[in-house]
Design an enzyme around this catalytic site. Structure first.
Site, PDB file in Angstrom:
ATOM      1  CB  THR A 152      -0.935   0.036   1.222  1.00 43.23           C
ATOM      2  OG1 THR A 152      -0.151  -0.023   2.415  1.00 43.23           O
ATOM      3  CG2 THR A 152      -1.915  -1.125   1.204  1.00 43.23           C
ATOM      4  N   GLY A 165      -1.334  -4.538  10.716  1.00 40.82           N
ATOM      5  CA  GLY A 165      -2.102  -4.671  11.947  1.00 40.82           C
ATOM      6  C   GLY A 165      -3.560  -4.864  11.554  1.00 40.82           C
ATOM      7  CG  ASP A 166      -6.199  -5.618  14.240  1.00 43.98           C
ATOM      8  OD1 ASP A 166      -6.248  -6.767  13.760  1.00 43.98           O
ATOM      9  OD2 ASP A 166      -5.754  -5.375  15.372  1.00 43.98           O
ATOM     10  CB  SER A 169       0.742  -1.733  17.110  1.00 42.10           C
ATOM     11  OG  SER A 169       1.253  -0.852  16.182  1.00 42.10           O
ATOM     12  N   GLY A 177      -8.996   0.312  15.654  1.00 45.72           N
ATOM     13  CA  GLY A 177      -7.652   0.901  15.749  1.00 45.72           C
ATOM     14  C   GLY A 177      -7.433   2.064  14.804  1.00 45.72           C
ATOM     15  CD  GLU A 178      -7.105   2.293  10.547  1.00 48.71           C
ATOM     16  OE1 GLU A 178      -6.940   3.161   9.692  1.00 48.71           O
ATOM     17  OE2 GLU A 178      -6.176   1.645  11.046  1.00 48.71           O
TER      18      GLU A 178
END
Ligand code: ADP
Ligand code: MG
Length: 442
Positions: free
Chosen positions: A116, A142-143, A175, A410-411
């Protein structure tokens, strides 16, 4: 079942799950490729040459081994690999090259690798993806990348089909790595690689989030308060990897920071004892059969409209209103582990149709708060009366502070009121066991 590993001096075994490939190379010489265990949850690709004297049975043998090795899944998966070079401490590319690619090559998977280049890149890819070209999407991240992929799917005219049929998995490089941890019980990349090769589709509930003029899909969590602050307010400590969560949490707990809000909840099972009972009862049913998709999923059409309305509607009458002026910890989610060392929802089930909710107030005091945070590592906090654990169907949260963080999977999302409801069995993960790793009775 196992086959003997003749390569080691001591007698050892190779699990069928760890057999990646077996082929006849001519003259009775066969090559076995497998994932060799070199430590707790650590694997390296290895191979063995095996001579079979009576080569007449050779083809049967190859077929037998390959059938056993791929009993529950398809061989040579076509994988779309999305690498987030920014995830965790920024080592996703090298972790994939070292602990992912060699296993996929040994198992003769087809890989198409995309690194990305910006935030939302994975979402853009998912939105226009030709679903017929891949058997799974591997998120080396990560997520955040699984979150983006699901939200790319959610924007499609065939959102429900894309979400329900394209298996998503995580090759842990971030993470948090909740997805890999919850499926495999470990954050080990090499274990995840094997689980991807041997995984099959598993249904999971998703969550539908609405904010003013915005709709999103969440698979993992919504957090406000302490956890959101630690997740998003610690970007400057990204070099620490997962530890930044812990450091951030201790800092904020010591300062007894509160995060006032109004919370409206549609409860299903209230309180730790009711939640444990629900889990122990339903777990057997879900885990005994595994949650594999035996029948093709019939889902179709765009993302389903909300069952309970949006923020523009009044809160339904049967929801409970809670005013929480002293809120510290607020976490809602659908994965047992928030990170490899955070077993937040020991009673989480993939398709029970409920969201797990845990809150506690800063009024319990700094010492109790720290104790709860420490207990999360092993999931022991759910035995404390100070942590309020419930199963819910939907909720609305209205922050009562002007500034702060809202973390969705997590965003970082806009710090505004939001409402969430469960989307039962709407999602699809790639799983080796068809269940999550939290299998102990509570
Ligand atoms: P972590 O576990 O460290 O949070 P994630 O995989 O969740 O790692 O990703 C963190 C963020 O990185 C996500 O918001 C994602 O959109 C973003 N991202 C993805 N690709 C890039 C990129 N090339 N540059 C910067 N950010 C990116
Ligand atoms: Mg993240």
């Amino acid at each position: 079942m196992t086959v003997a590993d003749y390569s080691s001096a001591k007698s050892g075994f190779i699990e069928w799950d760890d057999v990646l490939w077996f082929e006849n190379q001519g003259n009775g010489v066969h090559q076995l490729k497998y994932a060799r265990k070199i430590g707790a949850n650590k694997y390296v690709p290895a191979s063995l040459s095996i001579s079979v004297r009576n080569s007449e049975g050779g083809q049967d043998l190859v077929e037998h081994v390959m059938t056993q090795a791929y009993e529950n899944t398809i061989k040579r998966k076509r994988l779309l690999v999305l690498i987030n070079p920014h995830g965790g401490p920024g080592k996703a590319t090298s972790i994939y090259r070292k602990h992912g690619a060699p296993f996929f090559a040994a198992a003769k998977c087809h890989t198409e690798v995309i690194t990305t280049t910006h935030r939302y890149h994975a979402q853009e890819i998912a939105k226009d993806l030709d679903l017929s070209k891949y058997d799974a999407i591997v998120c080396c991240s990560g997520d955040g990348i699984p979150h983006e992929v699901m939200n790319g799917f959610a924007e499609r005219p065939d959102a429900m089909k894309a979400l329900a049929t394209m298996p998503i998995c995580q090759f842990p490089c971030g993470s948090g790595n909740s997805l890999a941890m919850s499926l495999n019980g470990t954050g080990s990349p090499s274990r995840a690689a094997v689980a991807i090769i041997k995984g099959s589709p598993m249904k999971v509930d998703l969550m539908r989030l609405s904010q003013e003029n915005k709709t999103a899909v969440s698979f993992l969590s919504q957090t406000y308060g302490l956890v959101a602050d630690c997740d998003l307010g610690t970007e400057n400590m990204r070099w620490m990897g997962g530890q930044r969560f812990a450091v951030g949490a201790v800092m904020r707990t010591l300062s007894a920071t509160t995060y006032p809000c109004e919370l409206y909840v549609k409860y299903a099972h209230v309180g730790n004892d009711a939640v444990k009972k629900h889990f122990n009862g339903m777990k057997r049913e879900q885990h005994s059969k595994g949650i594999r998709q035996e029948e093709p999923n019939q889902a179709e059409g765009a993302l389903t409209p909300p069952k309970f309305g949006t923020l523009n509607d009044n809160v339904p009458e049967d929801w409970t209103k809670l005013s929480l002026p002293d809120l510290s910890f607020f976490y809602v989610g659908k994965m047992p582990w928030m990170a490899t060392d955070a077993f937040v929802f020991p009673a989480c089930l993939p398709t029970d149709g409920y969201l797990d909710l845990i809150t506690w107030d800063a009024t319990i005091g700094r010492v109790s708060s720290l104790q709860l945070l420490l207990q999360i590592e092993e999931g022991q906090h759910i035995h404390s009366k100070q942590a309020h654990y419930s199963k819910i169907e939907a909720y609305r949260l209205v922050p009562k502070i002007p500034k702060g963080y809202l973390s969705i999977d997590g965003e970082s999302y806009d710090f505004k009121p939001f409402q969430v409801e469960v989307l039962p069995a709407a999602g699809c993960l790639l799983s080796m066991h068809g269940i999550y790793a939290n299998r102990e009775d509570l």
